[in-house]
Motif scaffolding. Sequence first.
Motif, PDB file in Angstrom:
ATOM      1  N   PHE A 200      -0.039   2.990  -3.336  1.00 10.99           N
ATOM      2  CA  PHE A 200       1.024   2.183  -2.732  1.00 10.99           C
ATOM      3  C   PHE A 200       1.463   2.764  -1.382  1.00 10.99           C
ATOM      4  O   PHE A 200       1.883   2.025  -0.500  1.00 10.99           O
ATOM      5  CB  PHE A 200       2.195   2.000  -3.710  1.00 10.99           C
ATOM      6  N   PHE A 201       1.328   4.071  -1.238  1.00 11.02           N
ATOM      7  CA  PHE A 201       1.564   4.666   0.086  1.00 11.02           C
ATOM      8  C   PHE A 201       0.560   4.116   1.103  1.00 11.02           C
ATOM      9  O   PHE A 201       0.941   3.629   2.179  1.00 11.02           O
ATOM     10  CB  PHE A 201       1.459   6.196   0.002  1.00 11.02           C
ATOM     11  N   TRP A 202      -0.706   4.149   0.745  1.00  9.74           N
ATOM     12  CA  TRP A 202      -1.719   3.695   1.706  1.00  9.74           C
ATOM     13  C   TRP A 202      -1.619   2.193   1.981  1.00  9.74           C
ATOM     14  O   TRP A 202      -1.858   1.744   3.105  1.00  9.74           O
ATOM     15  CB  TRP A 202      -3.128   4.059   1.207  1.00  9.74           C
ATOM     16  N   LEU A 203      -1.259   1.435   0.935  1.00 13.60           N
ATOM     17  CA  LEU A 203      -1.091  -0.006   1.143  1.00 13.60           C
ATOM     18  C   LEU A 203      -0.001  -0.268   2.177  1.00 13.60           C
ATOM     19  O   LEU A 203      -0.125  -1.152   3.029  1.00 13.60           O
ATOM     20  CB  LEU A 203      -0.753  -0.694  -0.189  1.00 13.60           C
ATOM     21  N   LYS A 204       1.057   0.521   2.074  1.00  7.92           N
ATOM     22  CA  LYS A 204       2.150   0.375   3.055  1.00  7.92           C
ATOM     23  C   LYS A 204       1.704   0.876   4.426  1.00  7.92           C
ATOM     24  O   LYS A 204       2.001   0.273   5.458  1.00  7.92           O
ATOM     25  CB  LYS A 204       3.371   1.143   2.560  1.00  7.92           C
ATOM     26  N   LYS A 205       0.971   1.981   4.404  1.00  4.55           N
ATOM     27  CA  LYS A 205       0.498   2.579   5.658  1.00  4.55           C
ATOM     28  C   LYS A 205      -0.365   1.599   6.455  1.00  4.55           C
ATOM     29  O   LYS A 205      -0.257   1.512   7.680  1.00  4.55           O
ATOM     30  CB  LYS A 205      -0.300   3.841   5.312  1.00  4.55           C
ATOM     31  N   ILE A 206      -1.240   0.880   5.757  1.00  5.77           N
ATOM     32  CA  ILE A 206      -2.131  -0.055   6.477  1.00  5.77           C
ATOM     33  C   ILE A 206      -1.489  -1.433   6.607  1.00  5.77           C
ATOM     34  O   ILE A 206      -2.129  -2.369   7.068  1.00  5.77           O
ATOM     35  CB  ILE A 206      -3.513  -0.181   5.795  1.00  5.77           C
ATOM     36  N   LYS A 207      -0.217  -1.542   6.175  1.00  4.79           N
ATOM     37  CA  LYS A 207       0.494  -2.813   6.267  1.00  4.79           C
ATOM     38  C   LYS A 207      -0.255  -3.948   5.575  1.00  4.79           C
ATOM     39  O   LYS A 207      -0.440  -5.036   6.134  1.00  4.79           O
ATOM     40  CB  LYS A 207       0.766  -3.154   7.742  1.00  4.79           C
ATOM     41  N   TYR A 208      -0.674  -3.677   4.354  1.00  2.80           N
ATOM     42  CA  TYR A 208      -1.395  -4.679   3.562  1.00  2.80           C
ATOM     43  C   TYR A 208      -0.526  -5.904   3.353  1.00  2.80           C
ATOM     44  O   TYR A 208       0.626  -5.792   2.949  1.00  2.80           O
ATOM     45  CB  TYR A 208      -1.786  -4.074   2.208  1.00  2.80           C
ATOM     46  N   GLU A 209      -1.071  -7.059   3.645  1.00  4.05           N
ATOM     47  CA  GLU A 209      -0.291  -8.291   3.494  1.00  4.05           C
ATOM     48  C   GLU A 209      -0.895  -9.267   2.506  1.00  4.05           C
ATOM     49  O   GLU A 209      -0.463 -10.419   2.423  1.00  4.05           O
ATOM     50  CB  GLU A 209      -0.144  -8.964   4.866  1.00  4.05           C
ATOM     51  N   GLY A 210      -1.914  -8.809   1.781  1.00  2.00           N
ATOM     52  CA  GLY A 210      -2.560  -9.703   0.820  1.00  2.00           C
ATOM     53  C   GLY A 210      -1.823  -9.749  -0.514  1.00  2.00           C
ATOM     54  O   GLY A 210      -0.680  -9.306  -0.634  1.00  2.00           O
ATOM     55  N   TRP A 211      -2.500 -10.276  -1.502  1.00  2.00           N
ATOM     56  CA  TRP A 211      -1.935 -10.403  -2.835  1.00  2.00           C
ATOM     57  C   TRP A 211      -2.069  -9.115  -3.636  1.00  2.00           C
ATOM     58  O   TRP A 211      -3.038  -8.374  -3.488  1.00  2.00           O
ATOM     59  CB  TRP A 211      -2.648 -11.527  -3.593  1.00  2.00           C
ATOM     60  N   PHE A 212      -1.115  -8.901  -4.512  1.00  3.87           N
ATOM     61  CA  PHE A 212      -1.199  -7.882  -5.559  1.00  3.87           C
ATOM     62  C   PHE A 212      -1.445  -8.668  -6.846  1.00  3.87           C
ATOM     63  O   PHE A 212      -0.509  -9.228  -7.416  1.00  3.87           O
ATOM     64  CB  PHE A 212       0.116  -7.090  -5.668  1.00  3.87           C
ATOM     65  N   SER A 213      -2.685  -8.709  -7.268  1.00  3.86           N
ATOM     66  CA  SER A 213      -3.039  -9.605  -8.365  1.00  3.86           C
ATOM     67  C   SER A 213      -3.277  -8.825  -9.661  1.00  3.86           C
ATOM     68  O   SER A 213      -4.120  -7.937  -9.724  1.00  3.86           O
ATOM     69  CB  SER A 213      -4.296 -10.382  -7.959  1.00  3.86           C
ATOM     70  N   LEU A 214      -2.509  -9.179 -10.688  1.00  2.48           N
ATOM     71  CA  LEU A 214      -2.613  -8.475 -11.980  1.00  2.48           C
ATOM     72  C   LEU A 214      -3.832  -8.925 -12.750  1.00  2.48           C
ATOM     73  O   LEU A 214      -3.995 -10.106 -13.037  1.00  2.48           O
ATOM     74  CB  LEU A 214      -1.387  -8.767 -12.838  1.00  2.48           C
ATOM     75  N   ASP A 215      -4.688  -7.962 -13.086  1.00  2.00           N
ATOM     76  CA  ASP A 215      -5.854  -8.263 -13.903  1.00  2.00           C
ATOM     77  C   ASP A 215      -5.829  -7.362 -15.142  1.00  2.00           C
ATOM     78  O   ASP A 215      -6.755  -6.599 -15.399  1.00  2.00           O
ATOM     79  CB  ASP A 215      -7.131  -8.041 -13.068  1.00  2.00           C
ATOM     80  N   VAL A 216      -4.751  -7.433 -15.896  1.00  2.00           N
ATOM     81  CA  VAL A 216      -4.638  -6.658 -17.132  1.00  2.00           C
ATOM     82  C   VAL A 216      -5.220  -7.485 -18.283  1.00  2.00           C
ATOM     83  O   VAL A 216      -5.587  -8.651 -18.106  1.00  2.00           O
ATOM     84  CB  VAL A 216      -3.168  -6.269 -17.417  1.00  2.00           C
TER      85      VAL A 216
END
Lengths: 322, 322, 322, 322
Positions: free
Chosen positions: D252-268
């Motif tokens: 989650f740090f890296w996702l924020k660092k790269i400014k990820y703007e896509g979906w967080f999709s649950l595949d449980v």
Amino acid sequence: MDKEKIAVGLWLFGKLSDRFMVYHGSRTLEEKMKEASKLKQIQGLEVMYPVDFKDEEIDKFKGLLESYNLKVASVIVDHFCDPKWMHGSFTSSDRKIREDAIQLTKRAMDVSKQLECPRINLWLGQDGYDYPFQADYKVSWDWLAEGIKACAEYQPEVKVALEYKIKEPRTHIFIATVGKALLLANAVNLKNVGVTLDTGHALYCGENPSESLILLDRCGKLFHLHLNDNYREWDHDMIVGSVNFWDYLELFFWLKKIKYEGWFSLDVYPYREDVVSACQQSIENMRTLMGLVDKLGVERLATLVQERDATKTAEVLRGIFK
Amino acid sequence: MDKEKIAVGLWLFGKLSDRFMVYHGSRTLEEKMKEASKLKQIQGLEVMYPVDFKDEEIDKFKGLLESYNLKVASVIVDHFCDPKWMHGSFTSSDRKIREDAIQLTKRAMDVSKQLECPRINLWLGQDGYDYPFQADYKVSWDWLAEGIKACAEYQPEVKVALEYKIKEPRTHIFIATVGKALLLANAVNLKNVGVTLDTGHALYCGENPSESLILLDRCGKLFHLHLNDNYREWDHDMIVGSVNFWDYLELFFWLKKIKYEGWFSLDVYPYREDVVSACQQSIENMRTLMGLVDKLGVERLATLVQERDATKTAEVLRGIFK
Amino acid sequence: MDKEKIAVGLWLFGKLSDRFMVYHGSRTLEEKMKEASKLKQIQGLEVMYPVDFKDEEIDKFKGLLESYNLKVASVIVDHFCDPKWMHGSFTSSDRKIREDAIQLTKRAMDVSKQLECPRINLWLGQDGYDYPFQADYKVSWDWLAEGIKACAEYQPEVKVALEYKIKEPRTHIFIATVGKALLLANAVNLKNVGVTLDTGHALYCGENPSESLILLDRCGKLFHLHLNDNYREWDHDMIVGSVNFWDYLELFFWLKKIKYEGWFSLDVYPYREDVVSACQQSIENMRTLMGLVDKLGVERLATLVQERDATKTAEVLRGIFK
Amino acid sequence: MDKEKIAVGLWLFGKLSDRFMVYHGSRTLEEKMKEASKLKQIQGLEVMYPVDFKDEEIDKFKGLLESYNLKVASVIVDHFCDPKWMHGSFTSSDRKIREDAIQLTKRAMDVSKQLECPRINLWLGQDGYDYPFQADYKVSWDWLAEGIKACAEYQPEVKVALEYKIKEPRTHIFIATVGKALLLANAVNLKNVGVTLDTGHALYCGENPSESLILLDRCGKLFHLHLNDNYREWDHDMIVGSVNFWDYLELFFWLKKIKYEGWFSLDVYPYREDVVSACQQSIENMRTLMGLVDKLGVERLATLVQERDATKTAEVLRGIFK
């Protein structure tokens, strides 16, 4: 955590290497003691005999222990560093080597008493095999049981803690898992023969350390505890709790639940880190985990365990961040 | 290999699926028997009760067994397919479920006697846990020991073989390894409680199947044998010997060495293969491996085991190609 | 197999150790050469520079090569034994270390030419990380690509073979898998940058060595081949084919199918075995496997591959025992 | 976390089973939508076509999406549930099947546009092999590249996200690792072909999800993100963050660092849990992890990454409990 007794392996302050290079150089006994004493909040040392100190150094070592106000938590008998054990110790095909292994163990029990430490640790890491068709499994298990019995009977007041590990340095080690360790301890059937739980060893043979802990406690065989961390696939001996978090939280819950009063002994191996810092951070992580168990409450966690609902548990566990 | 008794799981000829699709469809009891009977050189069937046949089908099943000249090698009690066992059977938190698990087991022992089969197989695959903080390990092990004891005492002349497996369908199963299975069997302490060695289960929890075999035999607890293959990391239930060769050669050596007289029971799961062919090839592979052991000679192999020299062993083992 | 070119790592005849003990002691260059020359049927040596020989020993080494009639198969540049690389070489956070890594590589390319060896091997085993939050993955991959490019451009006629490995000595190595190695080689985009396939490394990161081989060949990047064996979970560097049999049979089939003309270089690490014997047995096992491929016939095996029927394949493969 | 877009797989609310039993029964499209809508804080659904809805249900599905105010995050094309794909889809040896696989994919791209979803997800789970000698690796990789190219060219404005996974349901899947997925995407060389990172898939093939994320981002190929958890050895599809904590904090740090703007999709895949609860807890865990990253501060964490000192990092990370 004032009551918890923290120990650290003295050998960590000496030479640390792998098959590629030496990461930390050798140190004298005095130097190692000095390094260990830099740690805050430790009460004890775990030592390898006769690696960390020789017979003629015992008095000196006792003096150093006194001056640093440290106890010996456990004496690990060297059946894995001296090249004579390359093909096994208690299970060597060479009768003379097997006798030497027993003799050294008895000597270590004497030393243990001199050091006022009630426990030796047997990690028979060279006793196993690498290839198919390379071991007489039946005879090996017989020799393990007989040899350990002979040692345990020699000094009934010294506890013999068997440390299990599934591999490294052999591709297969005989005393591999909590089940095999308990099976062997039960077969020997002596009050002073039990098991050391190394949390890293448990993790990388597919065990949940908490289940292994309780299994040992249930059988009255939880004799000692080593702590370190890894990625569940090899004995990386990393800073405690640096990789696995929930497993350790659960472990510290159960330790509190069963009112564990033994040592928390650090068995990390900081290849590339400052050794004192890696140990100190392990201690701080353990303190933190113990504090989080208290924050959540042992009884509340015990209730979750009874309810077995992973979703409810997740909800409660997030309470550590509030 | 004329004397070896080969059996095959009857359920293999019914529905085979995973979480994605159904690979082979359901079949009636008669159809499954007909499929199984296509196999050359089998003498027995292993059956799941009450999955492969219902109580009211027992006479019909006995008639089919007679007409195909097949014996029942082992009755596996279903504690893992009926959704009622989803959260465990002998270790369910629901007392009623635990009682049902014991009741079904006793009923299976009766059925076993009716089928002139002296053995039931207990694989408690749903008894374990998935998440941290999800099991009371102490109570669970108590329930396992008590429940199994109650069953075993009910019919002392029927053997109860505990089949261990480290995971699937739970992420952690209680009866996980050869050590834990033996520990439990010893704790129950009844002559008719022992262990089933599933070679695939041994391989993928890091055991060498030969060592596990000898450990069980040494304790008088080798009650049954399941065969299949995998890549040492999951229970793929592949054709015997299709992935691992030397491990199986060693296993067949030790089986001959200890004069094993039990069943060789196929527990493969051919998702995408013709099921009869996959079983037949497993049988042919086993025959071949047994023949290779004879070719090399049991005594010669036993000598290699004593010498422990992997390079000499490699030299001798290549003799199978000459 | 007369045409196949077998090589062996020269370092195997020197010191072999792990973190517990030294299994085989150091030897001089002359002694190592003498040991290696005891092997039958080798045509080449793989050498670590500047570990196996120093700059000032190059002429002596060339003389020894000539006197033993051996060629150099590959020059491995030491980016993993000298303590200066402890925290990485091409990806060290210290610019000076990164420059040294490149400088040493260029020097090794010069040496490689002097030794009439057209290939260096880059195994960047210390370039990775151990803990979470311990690497800037982006910058590291940039440095890898830039550094390797700089080297490869320095001597376009010397091939640079990148050897991938998923872990050890780091818990995570950057150039981890066949996919990552190819990705990096493609990114550098120079004709003389390709990949070394180490069969053991492939096995223990979950790859089938045959698939990795074909993937590399398909991309024109199969530059070199290391052989050894393990239990698919760690780099045990055991005798070739001593654990895995079918995987190696398949590999030798594909090697013949693609008409591989490079070196078969032994990268075993016989901790407890006589080193010459362990190498010789690896060679004999390879010869046997190549012979079995011929016995079954490349075209027949190619047909099986097209048919994809595991049961038919099992039937045919047993032909090796007839 | 208001800006983060959370999605959940619609199929999770239907039948969930393994080879032993059915844990959750089937539901209609309407029922699945109703269940999904019970989740707080989701903005989207990921759907399997044509498993979750048929062609004739598209309008109804669009209506339901509108009424629940949900978007479609990604359309997964079914190349793994219909028994026709049992032996592969894009790499089937049957030309007709290969054409059907491409045809279905193109149809899914059309459907995707109708649903105003700019992305399909290709998980070719049946495309691989189980046994040695069971695949023509070269041709298979050719077919993968050609087939995917044909699809991607058909609708250049729809993104094709390749989801890699090392095994299950095959013992070996072709698109296995981040390296292989990127290699394939690069080989196809089209702007609209990229990769889905499934964090669980990364964990259990030995990758650190953060490194895989950055590698994909660095190549401009990070097209989609699936989240779930496991014990690093199998695709258990557990509640996000329930097993691994630090890995997810780093992710989650890296996702924020790269400014990820896509979906967080649950595949449980909550076998034994209430499905809505398991998803909700996954969401809460993600929210918590994102909050902890903010608490520590992205820049502070970035500095730690540059310093690479695991002991200093441990000190700072404990700040989340203060």
